[in-house]
Write a protein that holds these residues in place. Structure first.
Motif, PDB file in Angstrom:
ATOM      1  N   GLY A 573      -9.527 -30.456 -67.590  1.00 17.67           N
ATOM      2  CA  GLY A 573     -10.190 -29.912 -66.392  1.00 17.67           C
ATOM      3  C   GLY A 573      -9.603 -30.523 -65.132  1.00 17.67           C
ATOM      4  N   PHE A 574      -9.372 -31.834 -65.188  1.00 18.97           N
ATOM      5  CA  PHE A 574      -8.844 -32.545 -64.032  1.00 18.97           C
ATOM      6  C   PHE A 574      -7.423 -32.067 -63.700  1.00 18.97           C
ATOM      7  N   LEU A 575      -6.629 -31.849 -64.762  1.00 18.42           N
ATOM      8  CA  LEU A 575      -5.252 -31.405 -64.545  1.00 18.42           C
ATOM      9  C   LEU A 575      -5.229 -29.985 -63.970  1.00 18.42           C
ATOM     10  N   LYS A 576      -6.143 -29.161 -64.450  1.00 18.63           N
ATOM     11  CA  LYS A 576      -6.204 -27.780 -63.975  1.00 18.63           C
ATOM     12  C   LYS A 576      -6.577 -27.757 -62.491  1.00 18.63           C
ATOM     13  N   GLU A 577      -7.529 -28.608 -62.149  1.00 16.72           N
ATOM     14  CA  GLU A 577      -7.996 -28.689 -60.769  1.00 16.72           C
ATOM     15  C   GLU A 577      -6.859 -29.205 -59.869  1.00 16.72           C
ATOM     16  N   LYS A 581      -5.140 -27.304 -56.636  1.00 14.05           N
ATOM     17  CA  LYS A 581      -4.950 -27.916 -55.315  1.00 14.05           C
ATOM     18  C   LYS A 581      -3.492 -27.872 -54.897  1.00 14.05           C
ATOM     19  N   MET A 582      -2.628 -28.105 -55.855  1.00 13.74           N
ATOM     20  CA  MET A 582      -1.193 -28.108 -55.546  1.00 13.74           C
ATOM     21  C   MET A 582      -0.751 -26.725 -55.092  1.00 13.74           C
ATOM     22  N   ARG A 583      -1.272 -25.712 -55.785  1.00 12.45           N
ATOM     23  CA  ARG A 583      -0.875 -24.349 -55.440  1.00 12.45           C
ATOM     24  C   ARG A 583      -1.329 -24.019 -54.017  1.00 12.45           C
ATOM     25  N   VAL A 584      -2.572 -24.450 -53.700  1.00  8.51           N
ATOM     26  CA  VAL A 584      -3.089 -24.226 -52.352  1.00  8.51           C
ATOM     27  C   VAL A 584      -2.155 -24.838 -51.320  1.00  8.51           C
ATOM     28  N   GLU A 585      -1.628 -26.023 -51.655  1.00  8.25           N
ATOM     29  CA  GLU A 585      -0.749 -26.694 -50.690  1.00  8.25           C
ATOM     30  C   GLU A 585       0.700 -26.221 -50.796  1.00  8.25           C
ATOM     31  N   GLY A 586       0.934 -25.225 -51.657  1.00  6.02           N
ATOM     32  CA  GLY A 586       2.263 -24.616 -51.704  1.00  6.02           C
ATOM     33  C   GLY A 586       3.240 -25.217 -52.676  1.00  6.02           C
ATOM     34  N   TYR A 587       2.789 -26.094 -53.603  1.00  2.89           N
ATOM     35  CA  TYR A 587       3.707 -26.641 -54.607  1.00  2.89           C
ATOM     36  C   TYR A 587       3.889 -25.638 -55.734  1.00  2.89           C
ATOM     37  N   MET A 588       5.115 -25.477 -56.205  1.00  2.22           N
ATOM     38  CA  MET A 588       5.365 -24.607 -57.349  1.00  2.22           C
ATOM     39  C   MET A 588       5.620 -25.474 -58.577  1.00  2.22           C
ATOM     40  N   PRO A 589       5.059 -25.093 -59.709  1.00  2.00           N
ATOM     41  CA  PRO A 589       5.366 -25.877 -60.908  1.00  2.00           C
ATOM     42  C   PRO A 589       6.841 -25.748 -61.278  1.00  2.00           C
ATOM     43  N   VAL A 644       3.795 -33.552 -60.314  1.00  2.00           N
ATOM     44  CA  VAL A 644       2.334 -33.595 -60.422  1.00  2.00           C
ATOM     45  C   VAL A 644       1.817 -35.025 -60.254  1.00  2.00           C
ATOM     46  N   ILE A 645       2.496 -35.985 -60.878  1.00  2.00           N
ATOM     47  CA  ILE A 645       2.030 -37.374 -60.777  1.00  2.00           C
ATOM     48  C   ILE A 645       2.155 -37.862 -59.338  1.00  2.00           C
ATOM     49  N   SER A 646       3.238 -37.461 -58.699  1.00  2.00           N
ATOM     50  CA  SER A 646       3.430 -37.819 -57.301  1.00  2.00           C
ATOM     51  C   SER A 646       2.281 -37.268 -56.449  1.00  2.00           C
ATOM     52  N   PHE A 647       1.904 -36.027 -56.721  1.00  2.00           N
ATOM     53  CA  PHE A 647       0.805 -35.400 -55.981  1.00  2.00           C
ATOM     54  C   PHE A 647      -0.518 -36.123 -56.246  1.00  2.00           C
ATOM     55  N   MET A 648      -0.748 -36.462 -57.526  1.00  2.00           N
ATOM     56  CA  MET A 648      -1.997 -37.152 -57.868  1.00  2.00           C
ATOM     57  C   MET A 648      -2.081 -38.508 -57.173  1.00  2.00           C
ATOM     58  N   ALA A 649      -0.964 -39.226 -57.139  1.00  2.00           N
ATOM     59  CA  ALA A 649      -0.956 -40.542 -56.503  1.00  2.00           C
ATOM     60  C   ALA A 649      -1.401 -40.421 -55.052  1.00  2.00           C
ATOM     61  N   LYS A 650      -0.941 -39.363 -54.398  1.00  2.00           N
ATOM     62  CA  LYS A 650      -1.263 -39.169 -52.991  1.00  2.00           C
ATOM     63  C   LYS A 650      -2.719 -38.721 -52.826  1.00  2.00           C
ATOM     64  N   SER A 651      -3.125 -37.686 -53.601  1.00  2.00           N
ATOM     65  CA  SER A 651      -4.448 -37.116 -53.342  1.00  2.00           C
ATOM     66  C   SER A 651      -5.564 -38.067 -53.773  1.00  2.00           C
ATOM     67  N   ILE A 652      -5.331 -38.881 -54.802  1.00  2.00           N
ATOM     68  CA  ILE A 652      -6.371 -39.816 -55.230  1.00  2.00           C
ATOM     69  C   ILE A 652      -6.245 -41.125 -54.452  1.00  2.00           C
TER      70      ILE A 652
END
Ligand code: ZN
Ligand code: ZN
Length: 678
Positions: A573-577, A581-589, A644-652
């Protein structure tokens, strides 16, 4: 000399108070040979050979003392202890000069002394010249060959002794056993075993232990055990030999059973018993158990020594052993007698490999003396963590401190430069190797230079460099170019490098995957399916990704695609969320790596199950704020996980460290220490 005087002198010697005895001795105007010999042999017995020899030389020079055979014997023993070849020859000269050339005990001692000093041909010559030889003469020569590591020659002397020498004794047998153990010669071991039985040495405990040791060194644990079980008396040494027989030969369980039996039988364990168990556990990959033994050893009142620390410390590089490594550091700190340059360097490496570069540096800075290995360790540590500039600073400091760099130093510096894209610095450093330090770059240094150029995007130059290097390019050189081509999407060169690698390193799945990645990225699907078929035909399978994270002293393991872990639903659930958030901010997988026959949404799902993502998400859900998250992974981290990990480090708002199979990634504030190139 008055009688009371000599009485006092002797009582000092008997109590081992040598300094007082010496004070008294120095007051005698003309010391006789008797008291001189007493003092000199007391020094030798107390392991102060230099004092023995200096006193002897003083007496000879200033008091014109004429030594007799006993005094010379005592000084020969001191010299053997000191292992000083120059002094050895001087003493031999004195022996001849004072007319004791044919003295048997002296001759025997001189042979042993030469052996200890590494002068084997002198020992052999002395042996040949002695008019009468006894069993000690022969044994001394065998021991000398052993000390000079000429094991086969030592056995040759033994064989000769059997034919034409005196009857041998247990000391001879023990020295031959020690040689056979070094040679790991089963044939000879069996020969001696037969000899032992035929000549009634069976009940000698030391010889029994020696036989157990030979069979164990030759990996015949079964025979080692038969000898051990047949021994009528055993001491702690015999037990330790059989313990290491099992632990060295990979049967740790039997070693553990025997260790328990030792305790039940009331054998007084010594540090070697514990060390044997600890190094057995380390060699069999049971680090956690080794650390338990380390704790039990201290509880039992046996002090861990230098060997204990040196065998356990290098093993503390995994996720589960960071805490153990810290405990060992604590022990070393409290027991300064163990501290030395090897242990300190081990600590520097341990902290660096566990991801804690700051503490690693702290230990390094506090080292009172640093040798080349210490400097190299700190340089390599910094390059592992992507601190290229720091490796250069350290290099300069090392030169300043008067230490000449070696090949390892340059490997560290070059790889540091490549991880930090310091291309010019790397070029300078590479060319200075030969010009300034007279070191010929080896294949690894050339591969490092290819890596430097490839990571910085100078792909054509890297390719040219490979073609012109004077040594055969290694797979790692081509691999570095291939990796650069993957990052900078250079299909043409990537194809060249990839095809070479499939040829020279066909078993490495990473090569196929990189090439596949390049072809899929360039939409060259025919080439891609050719590679996939090749993988199938050759039976190449990717090792499953696996990550570890430690939370409150417990290590959790995540395997790619394995859903049986705690808090599964929360983690997904956390990864999906996070993805939303990443998509909202324009990150592409980054879905390149996934095979193209999986469609878009499924691709994301496959990516979500990567072990490093699961481990980081799990850690975030369970960790107290402010702590650093440390994840270890067995393979290279993939591009999508990195993002993704880079994004998590920033957002958390946490610091996350990931050690993959290549290097450390330190994520902070939305960027990584590798600058997204690895
Ligand atoms: Zn991944
Ligand atoms: Zn990174």
């Amino acid at each position: 000399m008055p009688a009371s005087f000599i009485g006092q002198f002797k009582s000092y010697l008997n109590c081992g108070q040598l300094n007082q005895a010496r004070n008294l001795f120095d007051k005698i105007p003309n010391p006789n040979i008797y008291s001189s010999t007493l003092l000199i042999s007391a020094y030798t017995k107390q392991n102060r050979p230099l004092d023995s020899i200096q006193l002897y030389q003083n007496l000879r020079k200033e008091k014109k003392l004429q030594p007799d055979n006993l005094l010379l014997l005592s000084i020969t023993k001191a010299c053997a202890l000191l292992s000083d070849p120059i002094k050895a020859k001087e003493i031999h000269k004195d022996v001849i000069g004072f007319g004791f050339k044919s003295d048997l005990p002296l001759g025997n001692a001189l042979i042993e002394m030469y052996g200890k000093c590494g002068l084997i041909s002198e020992a052999q010559q002395l042996f040949d010249e002695l008019p009468v030889k006894d069993v000690i003469t022969w044994t001394s020569l065998i021991l000398s060959y052993k000390n000079c590591k000429q094991f086969r020659e030592g056995l040759g002397v033994f064989r000769e002794m059997l034919i034409s020498g005196p009857k041998l004794n247990s000391v001879t047998l023990l020295s031959v056993l020690a040689i056979s153990s070094k040679l790991k010669s089963l044939k000879f071991g069996r020969e001696i075993h037969c000899f032992v039985i035929r000549n009634g040495f069976e009940d000698n405990m030391f010889i029994g232990s020696g036989l157990v040791d030979i069979y164990s060194k030759c990996l015949i644990t079964h025979d080692a055990r038969i000898v051990f079980d047949g021994m009528r008396s055993k001491d702690v040494v015999s037990w330790n030999v059989i313990l290491s027989a099992y632990s060295l030969n990979g049967d740790l369980d039997e070693a553990l059973r025997l260790f328990d039996k030792m305790k039940v039988d009331g054998v007084l364990l010594n540090s070697a018993s514990w060390n044997s168990m600890i190094s057995g556990c380390v060699q069999n990959g049971r680090i956690e158990r080794a650390l338990q033994f380390f704790a039990q050893m201290q509880d039992s009142g046996t002090k861990p020594n230098h060997i204990t620390i040196a065998s356990i410390l290098p093993a503390c590089t995994g996720m589960e052993s960071i805490r153990g490594g810290r405990e060992i550091h604590g022990y070393v700190y409290r027991n300064a007698f163990i501290k030395d340059i090897i242990i300190d360097t081990g600590l520097v490496l341990m902290y660096a490999k566990c991801g804690d570069l700051n503490t690693s540096r702290l230990v390094f800075d506090q080292m009172p003396r640093k040798d080349i290995i210490a400097w190299n360790t700190m340089i390599v540590a910094n390059s592992m963590h992507g601190c290229g500039k720091e490796t250069l600073t350290l290099f300069d400091k090392m030169i300043e401190s008067g230490i000449r760099p070696d090949a390892v130093t340059f490997s560290g510096v070059l790889s540091g430069c490549s991880h930090s894209q310091l291309v010019d610095k790397a070029r300078q450093s590479f060319s200075s190797m030969e010009r300034e330090y007279g070191l010929n770059p080896d294949a690894d240094h050339y591969a490092s230079m290819v890596d430097v150029l490839s990571r910085a995007g100078y792909l054509n130059e890297a390719y040219e460099f490979i073609q012109n290097m004077p040594v055969e390019p290694t797979p790692s050189a081509w691999g570095a170019l291939l990796n650069g081509c993957k990052v900078y999407k250079n299909t043409e060169l990537g194809k060249i490098a990839g095809e070479v690698l499939l040829d020279i390193e066909p078993q490495n799945p990473g090569n196929y995957l990189s090439l596949l990645n390049i072809f899929v990225g360039a939409k060259m699907y025919d080439d891609a399916s050719r590679i996939r078929m090749l993988m199938n035909d050759r039976g190449i399978r990717k090792e499953p990704g696996c990550s570890w994270v430690q939370i409150k002293n417990k290590v959790y393991t995540f395997v790619k695609g394995d859903d049986r872990f705690a808090m599964r639903n929360e983690v997904y659930g956390f990864l999906k969320e996070t993805r939303r958030k990443m998509r909202v901010e324009g990150y592409m997988p980054d879905t390149d790596i996934v095979l193209q026959d999986v469609d878009g949404e499924e691709k994301e799902e496959v990516l979500c199950s990567h072990s490093e993502k699961l481990a980081v998400a799990f850690a975030i859900l369970n960790l107290d704020r402010g702590e650093v998250i440390r994840v270890f992974k067995n393979l290279r981290i993939c591009g999508d996980c990195h993002g993704v990990i880079s994004f998590m480090a920033k957002s958390i708002g946490v610091c996350i460290t990931v050690r993959d199979s290549v290097r450390f990634h330190h994520f902070k504030d939305g960027s990584c220490s590798c600058k997204n190139l690895w």
